[in-house]
Structure formats: structure tokens, C-alpha cells
Design a protein around this motif. Structure first.
Motif, short mmCIF file in Angstrom:
data_model
loop_
_atom_site.label_atom_id
_atom_site.label_comp_id
_atom_site.label_asym_id
_atom_site.label_seq_id
_atom_site.Cartn_x
_atom_site.Cartn_y
_atom_site.Cartn_z
N LEU A 197 0.81 -1.19 -0.06
CA LEU A 197 0.02 0.08 0.05
C LEU A 197 0.80 1.27 -0.01
O LEU A 197 0.53 2.16 -0.78
N CYS B 255 -9.75 5.09 0.91
CA CYS B 255 -9.25 3.80 0.03
C CYS B 255 -10.40 3.05 0.06
O CYS B 255 -11.02 2.49 0.97
N ASP C 45 -12.14 -0.41 -0.62
CA ASP C 45 -11.89 -1.83 -0.02
C ASP C 45 -12.90 -2.77 -0.67
O ASP C 45 -14.06 -2.71 -0.38
N ILE D 234 -5.71 -0.13 6.24
CA ILE D 234 -5.97 1.07 5.59
C ILE D 234 -5.56 2.28 6.22
O ILE D 234 -4.86 3.18 5.95
N ARG E 177 -4.80 6.25 5.21
CA ARG E 177 -6.02 6.29 4.44
C ARG E 177 -7.18 6.15 5.24
O ARG E 177 -7.14 5.71 6.65
N PHE F 252 -11.45 7.68 -6.63
CA PHE F 252 -10.53 7.17 -5.46
C PHE F 252 -9.09 7.45 -5.95
O PHE F 252 -8.68 7.10 -6.98
N ASP F 253 -8.29 7.65 -5.01
CA ASP F 253 -6.77 7.76 -5.33
C ASP F 253 -6.18 6.31 -4.90
O ASP F 253 -5.17 5.86 -5.42
N THR F 254 -6.92 5.27 -4.22
CA THR F 254 -6.41 4.15 -3.78
C THR F 254 -7.70 3.04 -3.71
O THR F 254 -8.63 3.63 -3.37
N ALA F 255 -7.21 1.94 -4.06
CA ALA F 255 -8.35 0.82 -4.01
C ALA F 255 -7.61 -0.34 -3.86
O ALA F 255 -6.45 -0.69 -4.19
#
Length: 219
Positions: free
Chosen positions: A31, A38, A40, A52, A57, A95-98
Motif C-alpha cells: 500500500l 481507500c 476496499d 488501510i 488513508r 479514488f486515489d487508492t483501491a
């Protein structure tokens, strides 16, 4: 349509979460540090919410099982959504993160899940998928008590498997079955998502790899 994990949330949490370490091996490194929400995907009972948060995040969880989401609510006061991982209820670039963990064996079309993850990421966004190693963990594999594994020639029989004679009577696979991808199918699904792979990992914990993880980015 009834979710495969409905009715199993409490049992699942006790079986896989009660004595589990706070972070799955290598997940925090994959990550990296970040900020913002983030997603999920297939969050289940929220086993990875602490990871996370530890990365900096905040949690947005999605699962197809309302039963699992009820347990996940015990682990976050952030947004939790009931939805299909192959048809995410978010706009492009949300999103910036997944992340998605241990889902490749539980969905009908893992490639569709990866394409949806790519769609909802912003340019530069990070994606981590972490789950069953297609070669050494699947319906074709028998785990021996001494650590050996026997791989049957059914490795190329992809798709949904509802029963195998070596599955434990009290195990999760006896309850819901298991979808199988070959290693080539798995890697090609990542490539076809349009994401750019940055790192592959076979997380520690077993002498013979149990899991395969990928960190990728959206250009």
C-alpha cells in the motif's frame, strides 16, 4: 440474488479474524503511505480496515454480502456500501487508492472486478490486489500436514468448483465453493485492466507460496 457469504459472517470472522495478525504479510508495504479514502472492494467483515488506516488513508468498504457488512460496521464508522464488485456504484476517478483482497476465488469474473477498480481510480491512483496464489492454492491443491502440497492435473480446469474430496468438512470452500484462474489468466486479467504493474509479491508465511499480490497504478 443471495450473496454466497450471507449467513457465514460470524463464523467467518471467528475462523479467519479472531487470532489473525493485525496486518496481512506485506500488505502495508504494498500500500505504501497515502491519504484520502481507500476503497476496499469485497471488504467482507473489515479484516483489512486497520491496514488501510495505518497507511494514512480512510476506509470506504463495499461488499455484496449484507451479513458481512454488518460485521464490518463493528470495525469502522466510515462509509460501507452494499454492491457488486463488477459494477461499482462510483463515478470514474473517484479514488486515489483501491484494494481487493482474497476475492479472485469468490467472484464470477475477476477481470471485470479489476476493470472496475481501474475505472474508479484517478490518474496516478494505487491499486493492490492480494489473494490466492493460482499455482499453489486452489481447488487442484491438497495441503498435507507436513507442509507439502499435492497439485492435481486439474489445474487448467478454470471456473467455479463446488466440491473437491480433499476440502475440509468445516472449511469455507465446503460452504461456498471456489472459482479458479490459472496463473496466466490471473496475470492477463491484471494487464487487460489497463493498470500498470509496479510490483509482484508472494507474501511470506508459507514455505510454498500461499498468496500472490500485485501493486499497480493508473496512468
Amino acid at each position: 440474488m443471495r450473496a454466497r457469504y450471507d449467513g457465514l459472517a460470524e463464523w467467518y470472522d471467528e475462523r479467519f479474524g479472531a487470532d489473525a495478525p493485525p496486518h496481512q504479510p506485506g500488505l502495508l508495504e504494498l500500500l505504501g503511505t497515502g491519504s484520502g479514502p481507500c476503497l476496499d472492494i469485497g471488504c467482507g467483515t473489515g479484516r483489512n480496515f486497520d491496514s488501510i488506516r495505518a497507511s494514512g488513508r480512510s476506509v470506504v468498504g463495499l461488499d455484496f454480502s449484507i451479513d458481512q457488512l454488518r460485521r464490518a460496521r463493528m470495525r469502522t464508522d466510515g462509509p460501507l456500501l452494499h454492491g457488486d464488485a463488477a459494477a461499482l456504484p462510483f463515478a470514474d476517478g473517484s479514488f486515489d487508492t483501491a484494494i481487493t483482497l482474497w476475492t479472485s476465488t469468490d467472484v464470477d469474473d475477476f477481470g471485470a472486478v479489476l476493470r472496475e477498480a481501474a475505472r474508479v481510480l484517478r490518474p496516478g491512483g494505487v491499486f493492490v490486489t492480494y489473494g490466492v496464489h493460482p499455482c499453489f492454492n486452489g481447488p487442484h491443491v491438497v495441503y498435507e500436514d507436513d507442509g507439502r502440497r499435492i497439485v492435481h492435473p486439474t489445474y487448467r480446469q478454470t471456473g467455479w468448483h463446488t466440491d473437491m474430496p480433499w476440502w475440509a468438512e468445516d472449511g469455507i470452500r465446503r460452504r461456498i465453493g471456489m472459482s479458479h484462474l490459472t496463473l496466466a489468466d490471473y496475470l492477463n486479467a491484471v494487464i487487460r485492466s489497463g493498470l500498470v504493474v509496479e510490483h509482484f509479491e508472494e507474501p511470506a508465511g508459507y514455505d510454498i507460496p500461499h498468496a500472490l499480490a500485485v501493486r499497480a497504478r493508473k496512468l
